[in-house]
Write a protein that holds these residues in place. Sequence first.
Motif, mmCIF file in Angstrom:
data_model
loop_
_atom_site.group_PDB
_atom_site.id
_atom_site.type_symbol
_atom_site.label_atom_id
_atom_site.label_comp_id
_atom_site.label_asym_id
_atom_site.label_seq_id
_atom_site.Cartn_x
_atom_site.Cartn_y
_atom_site.Cartn_z
ATOM 1 N N MET A 157 0.913 -1.267 0.063
ATOM 2 C CA MET A 157 0.104 0.041 -0.086
ATOM 3 C C MET A 157 0.832 1.295 0.107
ATOM 4 S SD MET A 157 -3.097 -0.732 2.359
ATOM 5 C CE MET A 157 -4.551 -2.053 1.860
ATOM 6 N N ILE A 158 1.855 1.342 1.053
ATOM 7 C CA ILE A 158 2.832 2.350 0.914
ATOM 8 C C ILE A 158 3.400 2.556 -0.467
ATOM 9 C CG2 ILE A 158 4.860 3.225 1.822
ATOM 10 C CD1 ILE A 158 2.616 3.515 3.802
ATOM 11 N N GLU A 159 3.806 1.580 -0.893
ATOM 12 C CA GLU A 159 4.627 1.697 -2.283
ATOM 13 C C GLU A 159 3.726 2.049 -3.548
ATOM 14 O OE1 GLU A 159 6.281 -2.267 -2.714
ATOM 15 O OE2 GLU A 159 8.149 -1.844 -1.751
ATOM 16 N N GLU A 160 2.429 1.926 -3.213
ATOM 17 C CA GLU A 160 1.436 2.437 -4.264
ATOM 18 C C GLU A 160 1.164 3.911 -3.979
ATOM 19 O OE1 GLU A 160 -1.163 1.709 -7.687
ATOM 20 O OE2 GLU A 160 0.681 0.748 -6.845
ATOM 21 N N VAL A 161 1.288 4.435 -2.916
ATOM 22 C CA VAL A 161 1.318 5.725 -2.641
ATOM 23 C C VAL A 161 2.442 6.573 -3.067
ATOM 24 C CG1 VAL A 161 1.108 7.775 -0.803
ATOM 25 C CG2 VAL A 161 0.073 5.503 -0.510
ATOM 26 N N VAL A 162 3.597 5.858 -2.877
ATOM 27 C CA VAL A 162 4.732 6.465 -3.530
ATOM 28 C C VAL A 162 4.861 6.439 -5.022
ATOM 29 C CG1 VAL A 162 7.363 6.062 -3.470
ATOM 30 C CG2 VAL A 162 6.390 5.719 -1.457
ATOM 31 N N ALA A 163 4.174 5.353 -5.546
ATOM 32 C CA ALA A 163 4.010 5.386 -7.190
ATOM 33 C C ALA A 163 3.349 6.543 -7.757
ATOM 34 C CB ALA A 163 3.583 3.943 -7.593
ATOM 35 N N VAL A 164 1.945 6.736 -7.055
ATOM 36 C CA VAL A 164 1.236 7.674 -7.467
ATOM 37 C C VAL A 164 1.936 8.942 -7.088
ATOM 38 C CG1 VAL A 164 -0.876 9.078 -6.953
ATOM 39 C CG2 VAL A 164 -0.919 6.378 -6.770
ATOM 40 N N ARG A 165 2.530 9.431 -6.317
ATOM 41 C CA ARG A 165 3.181 10.466 -6.096
ATOM 42 C C ARG A 165 4.322 10.813 -7.040
ATOM 43 N NH1 ARG A 165 6.991 10.924 -0.434
ATOM 44 N NH2 ARG A 165 8.111 9.310 -1.721
ATOM 45 N N ALA A 166 5.228 9.931 -7.371
ATOM 46 C CA ALA A 166 6.021 9.840 -8.681
ATOM 47 C C ALA A 166 5.432 10.213 -9.912
ATOM 48 C CB ALA A 166 6.779 8.627 -8.624
ATOM 49 N N GLU A 167 4.406 9.607 -10.222
ATOM 50 C CA GLU A 167 3.504 9.834 -11.397
ATOM 51 C C GLU A 167 3.166 11.504 -11.509
ATOM 52 O OE1 GLU A 167 0.343 6.887 -11.579
ATOM 53 O OE2 GLU A 167 2.236 5.248 -11.469
ATOM 54 N N SER A 168 2.476 11.934 -10.314
ATOM 55 C CA SER A 168 1.936 13.083 -10.000
ATOM 56 C C SER A 168 3.087 14.147 -10.473
ATOM 57 C CB SER A 168 1.458 13.405 -9.117
ATOM 58 O OG SER A 168 2.354 13.544 -7.939
ATOM 59 N N LYS A 169 4.166 13.894 -9.995
ATOM 60 C CA LYS A 169 5.568 14.705 -10.172
ATOM 61 C C LYS A 169 5.918 14.760 -11.753
ATOM 62 C CE LYS A 169 7.446 14.726 -5.569
ATOM 63 N NZ LYS A 169 8.564 14.112 -4.819
ATOM 64 N N GLU A 170 5.684 13.725 -12.241
ATOM 65 C CA GLU A 170 6.130 13.641 -13.813
ATOM 66 C C GLU A 170 4.995 14.527 -14.940
ATOM 67 O OE1 GLU A 170 6.120 9.696 -14.646
ATOM 68 O OE2 GLU A 170 7.952 9.326 -13.433
ATOM 69 N N LEU A 171 3.760 14.797 -14.290
ATOM 70 C CA LEU A 171 2.865 15.392 -15.107
ATOM 71 C C LEU A 171 3.243 16.781 -15.178
ATOM 72 C CD1 LEU A 171 -0.324 13.925 -13.700
ATOM 73 C CD2 LEU A 171 0.910 13.156 -15.813
#
Length: 233
Positions: free
Chosen positions: A219-233
């Motif tokens: 679950m934590i890794e998914e939050v981190v993944a979403v965070r990384a994706e939002s920074k790429e936008l």
Amino acid sequence: MIKRAIRAPFFCVNPKAYLYGDAALKLAEKADELAEKYDLDIFFTVQHVDAYRIAKATKHLIITVQHMDGLTVGPGMGYILPEGLVAAGVQATFLNHAEHPVGVNQLVAIMKRAEEQGILVIACADSIAEAQAIAMLKPDVMVCEPTELIGTGTVSDLSYMKQTNQAVKSVSPSTFVLQAAGISTVSDVRQAIESGADGTGGTSGIVCAAEPLETLQKMIEEVVAVRAESKEL
């Protein structure tokens, strides 16, 4: 007193009364490891009797109690003193959860004491109307979960999440929104963050899983993944 700053997206591990003692400490230590590894803010709720022990054993968690009272130093047998929580290492408290509701007057009084002691307030609401009403008190975080979904593994639908996010922000733009009702899978975590919420978290979805530590990590890794994706936008 100065409150700890919160960074979105964040995660909340809320064992309620499922865990205590050594079992709670074990999960907290795992959460602390993940908070450090991923530089992520993680609220970790504790039984009041475990607060000092878990605060001493961890370095990165936001140690959170599940309720506190508006008591001041002096008489007050059986109530939870804010100063005592701070001394034990507590940095945040839930208030008005469906399993421990408080009246509006009481909520206002407790929030005042939390402000005085630098304790972050995570205020709960079970409807859009209640969310807007409580948001007027400007809590640090609002939890918007329909009471009937708590502990069921059925997550709030995306429309409800978006409506409550907007309802809170329209009244108190500085308040963070936590969507956590029924969160039990990695996809639930992603949906909550992508709805526009500032954070998500879980209780039974973690502590009742076959492998709680592994589930928490995913679950934590998914939050981190979403965070990384939002920074790429």
